[in-house]
Write a protein that holds these residues in place. Structure first.
Motif, mmCIF file in Angstrom:
data_model
loop_
_atom_site.group_PDB
_atom_site.id
_atom_site.type_symbol
_atom_site.label_atom_id
_atom_site.label_comp_id
_atom_site.label_asym_id
_atom_site.label_seq_id
_atom_site.Cartn_x
_atom_site.Cartn_y
_atom_site.Cartn_z
ATOM 1 N N ASP A 116 0.818 -1.228 0.000
ATOM 2 C CA ASP A 116 0.000 0.000 0.000
ATOM 3 C C ASP A 116 0.842 1.265 0.000
ATOM 4 O O ASP A 116 0.432 2.290 -0.544
ATOM 5 N N LYS A 117 2.021 1.234 0.587
ATOM 6 C CA LYS A 117 2.856 2.434 0.678
ATOM 7 C C LYS A 117 3.769 2.607 -0.528
ATOM 8 O O LYS A 117 3.926 3.715 -1.035
ATOM 9 N N THR A 118 4.386 1.514 -0.984
ATOM 10 C CA THR A 118 5.366 1.644 -2.062
ATOM 11 C C THR A 118 4.848 1.221 -3.415
ATOM 12 O O THR A 118 5.505 1.430 -4.425
ATOM 13 N N GLY A 119 3.686 0.600 -3.486
ATOM 14 C CA GLY A 119 3.140 0.160 -4.761
ATOM 15 C C GLY A 119 3.682 -1.195 -5.188
ATOM 16 O O GLY A 119 4.146 -1.978 -4.360
ATOM 17 N N PRO A 120 3.680 -1.445 -6.496
ATOM 18 C CA PRO A 120 4.097 -2.763 -6.980
ATOM 19 C C PRO A 120 5.613 -2.932 -6.979
ATOM 20 O O PRO A 120 6.359 -1.976 -7.179
ATOM 21 N N TYR A 121 6.033 -4.151 -6.723
ATOM 22 C CA TYR A 121 7.447 -4.509 -6.802
ATOM 23 C C TYR A 121 7.535 -6.015 -7.003
ATOM 24 O O TYR A 121 6.552 -6.730 -6.827
#
Length: 199
Positions: A116-121
């Protein structure tokens, strides 16, 4: 692996274990006389040692109970498949599904994650989990290979009670070890003497 087996049970590997790791896995729960059972995967440390001995994990893999339990679970499914093959009866669908699941669970690429904080990885699974999943996939594939190869005709259960190990039959030999063969011959001789004495 071999030293541990011999030290703990007095039994050498059963015929075929060197060629088929799945056969070696199936034989890691060994029934001995006197209602004793030796489980070579009974603890995470023992499961780790077994995988290391088979070349399926580094010595520092540090398996936890969840991983050892997965290995023991696959062992029981493979034992079920081997028993079905030996008895020439249909395999349990759950055992077939478990082997197929183990073979296909290993990711071939880093997986997509979403925070939720950094997005996709993308990330690889936990290193120990990845080691165990690769080991399970290797063992499951070996079981599938054994069951679908010409060697499947030689697959049999040890003919000495209470032994529960599987082996690849060589000629007329139906025992996993000299000790089991001696025990079976002694039991037959005792039964013949008993029948002769009853006449």
């Amino acid at each position: 692996m071999t030293e541990s087996l011999v030290e703990r049970t007095g039994l050498p590997p059963a015929q075929g274990e060197e060629e088929h790791l799945a056969l070696a896995l199936a034989n890691t729960a060994i029934a001995l006389p006197g209602e004793q059972v030796v489980d070579l995967l009974g603890t995470p440390a023992q499961a780790n040692d077994w995988l290391v001995g088979c070349g399926l994990a580094p010595a520092d893999a540090d398996l936890q109970e969840m991983c050892a339990a997965q290995l023991r679970s696959l062992r029981e499914q493979i034992r079920s498949l081997f028993a079905s093959r030996v008895a020439e009866v249909p395999a349990l669908p759950a055992a077939v599904a478990a082997v197929n699941d183990a073979m296909t669970r290993v990711p071939v690429a880093p997986l997509l994650q979403w925070d939720d904080k950094t997005g996709p990885y993308r990330t690889q699974p936990h290193p120990t989990t990845a080691i165990v999943e690769h080991a399970l996939a290797t063992l499951a594939a070996d079981a599938a290979d054994l069951l679908t190869s010409a060697d499947a005709e030689r697959l049999t259960a040890c003919g000495s009670t209470p032994c529960n190990r599987f082996l690849l039959r060589q000629g007329r030999r139906h025992w996993c070890s000299v000790r089991c063969g001696d025990r079976a011959r002694a039991a037959r001789a005792y039964a013949r003497r008993g029948r002769a004495g009853a006449q």
